[in-house]
Design an enzyme around this catalytic site. Structure first.
Site, PDB file in Angstrom:
ATOM      1  CE  LYS A 181      -1.728   2.729   2.909  1.00 24.49           C
ATOM      2  NZ  LYS A 181      -1.517   3.977   2.132  1.00 24.49           N
ATOM      3  CD  GLU A 255      13.359   0.683   9.308  1.00 27.08           C
ATOM      4  OE1 GLU A 255      13.821   1.613  10.002  1.00 27.08           O
ATOM      5  OE2 GLU A 255      13.969  -0.369   9.097  1.00 27.08           O
ATOM      6  CB  CYS A 289      13.415   8.964   8.087  1.00 23.14           C
ATOM      7  SG  CYS A 289      14.305   7.755   7.103  1.00 23.14           S
ATOM      8  CD  GLU A 386      10.586  12.959  11.255  1.00 20.75           C
ATOM      9  OE1 GLU A 386       9.399  12.623  11.379  1.00 20.75           O
ATOM     10  OE2 GLU A 386      11.456  12.216  10.782  1.00 20.75           O
TER      11      GLU A 386
HETATM   12  P1  NAD Z   1       2.446   8.506   7.648  1.00 22.75           P
HETATM   13  O1  NAD Z   1       2.692   7.709   8.863  1.00 22.75           O
HETATM   14  O2  NAD Z   1       1.394   9.523   7.688  1.00 22.75           O
HETATM   15  O3  NAD Z   1       2.060   7.538   6.435  1.00 22.75           O
HETATM   16  C1  NAD Z   1       2.911   6.498   5.995  1.00 22.75           C
HETATM   17  C2  NAD Z   1       2.073   5.448   5.303  1.00 22.75           C
HETATM   18  O4  NAD Z   1       1.247   4.793   6.257  1.00 22.75           O
HETATM   19  C3  NAD Z   1       1.119   5.978   4.255  1.00 22.75           C
HETATM   20  O5  NAD Z   1       1.022   5.002   3.231  1.00 22.75           O
HETATM   21  C4  NAD Z   1      -0.191   6.108   5.027  1.00 22.75           C
HETATM   22  O6  NAD Z   1      -1.318   6.044   4.172  1.00 22.75           O
HETATM   23  C5  NAD Z   1      -0.124   4.912   5.934  1.00 22.75           C
HETATM   24  N1  NAD Z   1      -0.779   5.022   7.234  1.00 22.75           N
HETATM   25  C6  NAD Z   1      -0.925   6.131   8.000  1.00 22.75           C
HETATM   26  N2  NAD Z   1      -1.507   5.806   9.174  1.00 22.75           N
HETATM   27  C7  NAD Z   1      -1.704   4.463   9.158  1.00 22.75           C
HETATM   28  C8  NAD Z   1      -2.244   3.514  10.099  1.00 22.75           C
HETATM   29  N3  NAD Z   1      -2.689   3.896  11.293  1.00 22.75           N
HETATM   30  N4  NAD Z   1      -2.277   2.205   9.763  1.00 22.75           N
HETATM   31  C9  NAD Z   1      -1.801   1.796   8.559  1.00 22.75           C
HETATM   32  N5  NAD Z   1      -1.304   2.642   7.622  1.00 22.75           N
HETATM   33  C10 NAD Z   1      -1.239   3.965   7.929  1.00 22.75           C
HETATM   34  O7  NAD Z   1       3.859   9.109   7.233  1.00 22.75           O
HETATM   35  P2  NAD Z   1       4.195  10.046   5.992  1.00 22.75           P
HETATM   36  O8  NAD Z   1       3.749  11.427   6.334  1.00 22.75           O
HETATM   37  O9  NAD Z   1       3.744   9.440   4.731  1.00 22.75           O
HETATM   38  O10 NAD Z   1       5.796   9.961   5.988  1.00 22.75           O
HETATM   39  C11 NAD Z   1       6.583  10.805   6.730  1.00 22.75           C
HETATM   40  C12 NAD Z   1       7.066  10.105   7.983  1.00 22.75           C
HETATM   41  O11 NAD Z   1       7.734   8.892   7.637  1.00 22.75           O
HETATM   42  C13 NAD Z   1       8.101  10.915   8.718  1.00 22.75           C
HETATM   43  O12 NAD Z   1       7.809  10.907  10.097  1.00 22.75           O
HETATM   44  C14 NAD Z   1       9.399  10.190   8.460  1.00 22.75           C
HETATM   45  O13 NAD Z   1      10.377  10.332   9.419  1.00 22.75           O
HETATM   46  C15 NAD Z   1       8.960   8.790   8.344  1.00 22.75           C
HETATM   47  N6  NAD Z   1       9.929   8.026   7.553  1.00 22.75           N
HETATM   48  C16 NAD Z   1      10.704   7.105   8.189  1.00 22.75           C
HETATM   49  C17 NAD Z   1      11.659   6.406   7.482  1.00 22.75           C
HETATM   50  C18 NAD Z   1      12.518   5.376   8.146  1.00 22.75           C
HETATM   51  O14 NAD Z   1      13.076   4.550   7.452  1.00 22.75           O
HETATM   52  N7  NAD Z   1      12.633   5.364   9.447  1.00 22.75           N
HETATM   53  C19 NAD Z   1      11.821   6.633   6.127  1.00 22.75           C
HETATM   54  C20 NAD Z   1      11.021   7.589   5.514  1.00 22.75           C
HETATM   55  C21 NAD Z   1      10.061   8.274   6.246  1.00 22.75           C
END
Ligand code: NAD
Length: 482
Positions: A181, A255, A289, A386
C-alpha cells in the site's frame, strides 16, 4: 511531465482488475499545485481480494516450489524490467513529490534495481536449511528458514520506490508474497512497478498493490490473511500499527521518524564538513528520515560554523525539481508545507534566531525557504520535533561528553553523523551514540548492512542479511538419528 496520468485498475493477482469502488484519488503537483492525474481508491473488498491472491500465491508451486537459483533468477528478471523503466519511475516520483530529479534518478530509479539484485544474490547464497548436532541428547536438528508468509508493506511518500523495495526485495528473496500500500501522494509510480512485475512474469499474486490512505492501511494491517507488517512512516502511525500487531501477535518492522545530530568535532575541516552537511542534513529538501538536522558545534567555533552553514544553505538552488541544478524542490503537499511553517513559527516564538529563510516564498508551489536557526537550545521544540523540511538547528556544546549527551538527548535514534579529521575519534563517538546507524564524515546507506532505529525511531531492521532474516521464520526439526 506535461500529460496527465490516469490509472483505472488495481494490480491484484497478476491482473489489472477493476476496483470495487468508484472513488478516485487525485494527484497534485507540488510544483504547479495543479492536478496531474488520478487513480482508483481501493475498497476494503479490494484489499480482501489482494490478500487472498497473495495467500494463494504463497502456496502455489510456481512460487513456493522454486529452487534458490530459480527464485534468484525470477528476482533478477524483475530487476531487469524495472531497470528498463527506471527513468519513468524517477520522473513519476518527482512529478508527485517534488524530489530533485538527480536524487530521484538514483534513489527511486537505480536503487530499487540494485536492491533486487542484491537480494537475488542473497536468495541464491543463503542456505534454507542447516543441520546441527543436537544437545544434550544425541541426534540431529534441521533448522529451516521458511517464508514468514503474506507481507503487508506500507510505504510513505518521501522515497516511495526505494522504501517499498526495502520490503519487497527481501520478502521476495525469502519466498513471501506481498500486498503493497503506497502513500496516496505517491501511488502512480507503483503502477510502473506492477508493469515491471508483469513483464518479468513474476507468478500471479506474488505482488499486489492496493491504494488509499490510513483507513485502507489500517484495514490491511489488521487483516486476518496477513502474516507480517512492514511499515515506514511517522512515529504516530507506527505506534498505532505496533499496538494492533501486538494484539494479533503479528511480527512488524517499524521504520519511523528521526531527529538525528551532526556532531562536529573541534578538529573537523570546516569547508568539507559544511559541504557534507548538504546531503547529510538536507537531502530531498529535508524530507528524509535519517537527516542530521541538529548541528552540534564547539562553542568557540559557533560563529564560524553559523556563517558557513548559513551561506551553504542560502547558496543551494531552490526551484523546479526537474532542473538538474535544483537542490531544494517544493515540499510534497500544502499540508506538509504548512506543518513545516508552523514549526518554524513556533521556534520563532520560542526566541529562535533565523540566519536565513524562515518563510514560504512568493508564488506557486509548496516551497519553504531553506532555513537555519542559530543558537538553538536542545530542549526547544525545533530541536526535539521532527520537522521533515529544509530546516537546520545549530546547537553549541562545551566539550565532547556534553556533545555526546546532547546527541543522545532525543526521543529518536535513527541516524546521525560525526565530522572530524581523525576517523578513529569519529568511530569512538559512533560507539557512544544511541542510534541505529551513524556516519563518520559521511552518511551513506549500505544495502548490505542493517538500517533502522532505536527509541521512537522504530523496531526491527531492514537491509542486509538481517533484512532477509526478518522475512523468514525458523523451524527446528528434531531427528532421533544423526
Ligand atoms: P504517515 O505515517 O502519515 O504515512 C505512511 C504510510 O502509512 C502511508 O502510506 C499512510 O497512508 C499509511 N498510514 C498512515 N496511518 C496508518 C495507520 N494507522 N495504519 C496503517 N497505515 C497507515 O507518514 P508520511 O507522512 O507518509 O511519511 C513521513 C514520515 O515517515 C516521517 O515521520 C518520516 O520520518 C517517516 N519516515 C521514516 C523512514 C525510516 O526509514 N525510518 C523513512 C522515511 C520516512
Amino acid at each position: 511531465m506535461t500529460s496527465r496520468i490516469e490509472r483505472d485498475a488495481l494490480f491484484i493477482g497478476g491482473q489489472w482488475r477493476a476496483p470495487d469502488s468508484a472513488a478516485r484519488i487525485p494527484v497534485v503537483s507540488p510544483l504547479t499545485e495543479q492536478e496531474i492525474g488520478s487513480f482508483p481508491a481501493s475498497a476494503a473488498t479490494d484489499v480482501d481480494t489482494a490478500v487472498a491472491a497473495a495467500r494463494t500465491a504463497l502456496r502455489r508451486p510456481e512460487w513456493a516450489g522454486l529452487s534458490p537459483i530459480d527464485r534468484a533468477n525470477a528476482i533478477r528478471r524483475f530487476a531487469d524490467e524495472l531497470d528498463k523503466r527506471a527513468e519513468q519511475r524517477a520522473t513519476t516520483v518527482t512529478a508527485q513529490n517534488g524530489m530533485p530529479i538527480g536524487l530521484a534518478r538514483f534513489a527511486e530509479g537505480a536503487a530499487p534495481v540494485q536492491l533486487l539484485r542484491y537480494y537475488a544474490d542473497l536468495a541464491e547464497s543463503t542456505p534454507i536449511e542447516e543441520q546441527r548436532a543436537s544437545q544434550p541428547m544425541p541426534g540431529t536438528t534441521i533448522v529451516r528458514r521458511e517464508p514468514v508468509g503474506v507481507v503487508a508493506a506500507i510505504a510513505p511518500w518521501n522515497f516511495p520506490a526505494v522504501l517499498s523495495m526495502f520490503k519487497i526485495a527481501p520478502a521476495l528473496a525469502a519466498g513471501c508474497t506481498i500486498v503493497l500500500k503506497p502513500s496516496p501522494e505517491t501511488t502512480l509510480d507503483s503502477y510502473v512497478l506492477a508493469e515491471a512485475a508483469i513483464a518479468a512474469r513474476l507468478p500471479d499474486g506474488v505482488i499486489n498493490i492496493v491504494t488509499g490512505g490510513p483507513d485502507i492501511g489500517q484495514y490491511l494491517v489488521a487483516h486476518p490473511g496477513v502474516d507480517k507488517v512492514a511499515f515506514t512512516g511517522s512515529t504516530a502511525a507506527g505506534r498505532h500499527i505496533g499496538r494492533v500487531c501486538g494484539e494479533l501477535l503479528r511480527p512488524a518492522t517499524l521504520e519511523l521518524g528521526g531527529k538525528s545530530a551532526a556532531l562536529i568535532l573541534d578538529d573537523a575541516d570546516i569547508e568539507q564538513t559544511v559541504t557534507g552537511l548538504a546531503t547529510a542534513s538536507l537531502l530531498n529538501s529535508g524530507q528524509t528520515c535519517y537527516m542530521s538536522t541538529r548541528i552540534l558545534v564547539p562553542r568557540n567555533q559557533k560563529s564560524v560554523y553559523t556563517d558557513a552553514i548559513t551561506s551553504m544553505v542560502a547558496g543551494l538552488q531552490v526551484g523546479d525539481p526537474m532542473d538538474e541544478a535544483t537542490f531544494f524542490g517544493p515540499l510534497v503537499s500544502a499540508r506538509q508545507r504548512d506543518r513545516v511553517l508552523s514549526l518554524i513559527d513556533q521556534a520563532r516564538s520560542e526566541g529562535g534566531t533565523i540566519t536565513t529563510g524562515g518563510h514560504a516564498p512568493e508564488g506557486v508551489g509548496y516551497f519553504v525557504q531553506p532555513t537555519v536557526f542559530a543558537d538553538v537550545d536542545n530542549t526547544s521544540t525545533i530541536a526535539r520535533q521532527e520537522v521533515f523540511g529544509p530546516v537546520l538547528s545549530i546547537i553549541a556544546y562545551d566539550e565532547l561528553d556534553h556533545a555526546v549527551a546532547l546527541t543522545n538527548d532525543s526521543d529518536y535514534g535513527l541516524g546521525g553523523t560525526v565530522w572530524t579529521s581523525d576517523q578513529d575519534r569519529g568511530i569512538d563517538v559512533a560507539r557512544r551514540v544511541e542510534t541505529g546507524s551513524f556516519g563518520v564524515n559521511t552518511y551513506n546507506l549500505d544495502w548490505g548492512s542493517p538500517f533502522g532505529g532505536v527509541k521512537a525511531s522504530g523496531l526491527g531492521r531492514e537491509l542486509g542479511p538481517e533484512g532477509l532474516a526478518s522475512y523468514q521464520q525458523l523451524k527446528s526439526i528434531f531427528l532421533a538419528s544423526p
